[in-house]
Design a protein around this motif. Structure first.
Motif, short mmCIF file in Angstrom:
data_model
loop_
_atom_site.label_atom_id
_atom_site.label_comp_id
_atom_site.label_asym_id
_atom_site.label_seq_id
_atom_site.Cartn_x
_atom_site.Cartn_y
_atom_site.Cartn_z
N UNK A 94 44.77 50.17 39.00
CA UNK A 94 44.58 49.20 40.08
C UNK A 94 43.88 49.86 41.27
N UNK A 95 44.22 51.09 41.52
CA UNK A 95 43.60 51.83 42.62
C UNK A 95 42.11 52.04 42.35
N UNK A 97 40.11 50.42 40.49
CA UNK A 97 39.31 49.19 40.47
C UNK A 97 38.65 48.93 41.83
N UNK A 98 39.21 49.52 42.89
CA UNK A 98 38.59 49.36 44.21
C UNK A 98 37.40 50.29 44.41
N UNK A 99 37.24 51.23 43.50
CA UNK A 99 36.18 52.23 43.65
C UNK A 99 35.06 52.03 42.63
N UNK A 100 35.05 50.86 42.02
CA UNK A 100 33.98 50.55 41.07
C UNK A 100 33.62 49.08 41.25
N UNK A 101 32.33 48.77 41.20
CA UNK A 101 31.94 47.37 41.41
C UNK A 101 31.93 46.61 40.08
N UNK A 102 32.04 45.29 40.20
CA UNK A 102 31.96 44.42 39.03
C UNK A 102 30.62 44.64 38.33
N UNK A 103 29.55 44.73 39.12
CA UNK A 103 28.21 44.91 38.55
C UNK A 103 28.13 46.20 37.72
N UNK A 105 30.62 47.73 36.18
CA UNK A 105 31.38 47.54 34.93
C UNK A 105 30.55 46.73 33.94
N UNK A 106 29.86 45.70 34.45
CA UNK A 106 29.06 44.85 33.56
C UNK A 106 27.87 45.61 32.98
N UNK A 126 39.49 39.48 31.94
CA UNK A 126 39.24 40.41 33.05
C UNK A 126 39.72 41.81 32.70
N UNK A 129 36.98 43.66 30.80
CA UNK A 129 35.89 44.17 31.66
C UNK A 129 36.35 45.40 32.44
N UNK A 130 37.63 45.37 32.83
CA UNK A 130 38.15 46.44 33.69
C UNK A 130 38.61 47.68 32.93
N UNK A 166 34.16 59.63 43.44
CA UNK A 166 34.46 58.77 44.58
C UNK A 166 35.85 59.05 45.17
#
Lengths: 333, 333
Positions: A94-95, A97-103, A105-106, A126, A129-130, A166
């Motif tokens: 969860x932590x 996930x704040x240091x990677x963008x959706x774009x 991951x896609x 979701x 993707x994560x 990061x």
């Protein structure tokens, strides 16, 4: 000197087969003597594309652990642990996930391929993707520096290392170290039908628990060279499942080369080749099958192995989580 | 009879202001007598759009807790707890992400608006896109049935209830109950500059810790009616910050109606109105400021309140997690 830390594991979606054996289990037997090895029973990750069948994911926790022990993974050397019972992995996921963008991951090539292969279309869970962030959590929580993966999974390690950089940049110090992907020399073993992927669901696998008859039947139906009709005809070695398996399992490399030459020239029948392969597979699988059956009679022992391994893994992963949380400057009691 | 469970909280990104007071804190003082109330110091959620400044997120854990205690939240009635120190919330979040698609998260109107407001463009942190699942984890982990939210946040509760239904369907039994959004009668308080949103970063807020001079200065610079140049001119009440605040804070509703009538006709000066408002705000804030200053001298007490509340919350959230994990059929020791 402390041993380098290695993390591998398997999604708990089915018992393992001889493809897993050549692709990873065999090398794990070596790693357990030279490395501090953790094997993750990845039930949480399995759920990212099996949310409709958590029962399957649960049942196979024990099946995969049985496979590990049956091939010779030694719980006194290797820590076998259960992903869902390690809260620090979820917390770090969860932590991160704040240091990677959706774009980002896609754009991950592994995710792209897998989304296509699973036919998710627009309905990607979701969690699926994560999962590269979750995998970064697994790797970093154990502080693994060596991560054996298939060639198609290498982009996941790149993604992990981006997150590592990061986190370290945010903390202004080195908390996490980058991991190195180790890609096995032996490529993926094809299915007995010649398809690129051996899988239980594809019905083209030989499980590590196969009976002698099942092994025999599987070898008999192996795809060879469709133009090799008579023994005296020249045959093709490339794409021939029997030769692919001999390459993977026959330890007498020189003999295999001679057989290939003979086959190409003509005069070597499929039956003879298949008998050789079957003998090798029967010898390989027999002790695994017997040991597996013996272990399966004592499920409490297996659960105990997982429980103890998970406790050990908990200590390590909790420590890393605390280090990351306070390192980046979050509140901690 | 057990009290209904209510969950609210605040992202720990800055001290609270009088907008929070009318919008939520005031009603929480009532809820703590009638409900089993949990207040979540949402540092993990704050990080979803503040990964570049975890220090701010950490510092404000204490600031927000001080605000809670200063307005009269009583830790013996209300459980104040820290999101990042409750592992079950991360575990349930990761689990729920498998039960919601990326497309569904992207369609969430709250997320759409907030992505636009924050100017993320294509660079949405994955944690931000996923926060509705994390919020579902918060709500369900506490088994909260009442969730006070702003009108713009109601779609998040719908999303939570979708996840609740999917989890129950997967478990083939009712593990989680749907939550009800409670939208406060008082709308969002505008900033002193007349902008729709009062926020510390916008520089248009009156903090709950404001000094008498700061309150006085803030009221003086309040936006009224730009066409109300002379006392005898008719003035406009709509969009007039002073009247919006009188509506929110003046308990003498009849008197406020009379003032509005007088103002509309002409003959009522801004100065007189502002003095009335300032008196009300000074009386409201003085005891809060004093109590806050007193509490701030004993940070260990505040940390102890958070620690004890978090321990209590841990028991509840861990129990729910175990119920969900075994309910849907995952492995559990």
């Amino acid at each position: 000197m402390t041993k380098p830390i290695i993390l591998t594991g398997d999604r708990t979606t089915g018992p393992l087969h001889i493809g897993h054996y050549v692709g990873s289990l065999r090398s794990r037997l070596e790693f357990q003597d030279t490395h501090d090895q953790y094997l993750l029973l990845a039930d949480t990750q399995a759920l990212t594309d099996n949310a409709d069948d958590p029962d399957k994911v649960r049942r196979n926790v024990i099946e995969v652990a049985l496979d590990y022990l049956a091939v010779g993974i030694d719980p006194s050397k290797t820590t076998i642990c259960l992903q869902s019972q390690l809260p620090a992995l979820a917390e770090l996921s969860m932590l991160y996930l704040n240091f990677v963008t959706v774009a980002r991951l896609e754009r991950n090539p592994t995710i792209k391929d897998e989304v296509r292969a699973r036919g998710f279309g627009r309905d990607i869970p979701a969690g699926f993707l994560c999962y590269p962030a979750a995998q970064a959590a697994d790797i970093t929580a154990f502080k693994a520096t060596i991560v054996p993966v298939g060639a198609d999974q290498a982009p996941l390690i790149e993604q992990t290392n981006e997150i590592v950089r990061r986190i370290n940049a945010t903390a202004s110090k080195i908390i996490l170290t980058e991991a190195q992907a180790v890609i096995p020399k032996t490529g993926r073993l094809m299915g007995v039908d010649g398809k690129a992927k051996m899988s239980k669901s594809g019905g083209n696998a030989i499980a590590l628990s196969s009976s002698p008859d099942a092994i025999s039947a599987a070898v008999k139906r192996m795809f060879t060279d469709p133009n090799h009709l008579r023994v005296e005809d020249p045959g093709q070695v490339e794409g021939n499942v029997v030769f692919a398996y001999l390459d993977a399992f026959d330890e007498d490399l020189a003999a295999v080369e001679q057989l290939k030459e003979h086959y190409r020239k003509g005069g070597l029948g499929d039956g003879k080749l298949k008998r050789r392969l079957e003998d090798i597979l029967q010898v390989l699988i027999e002790p695994i099958r017997n040991r597996r059956a013996e272990l399966a009679r004592d499920p409490n022992y297996v659960i105990d192995v997982i429980r103890k391994g998970t406790e050990r893994a908990k200590v390590r992963t909790e420590a890393t989580k605390r280090e990351v949380v306070s390192g980046i400057g979050l509140f901690q009691f």
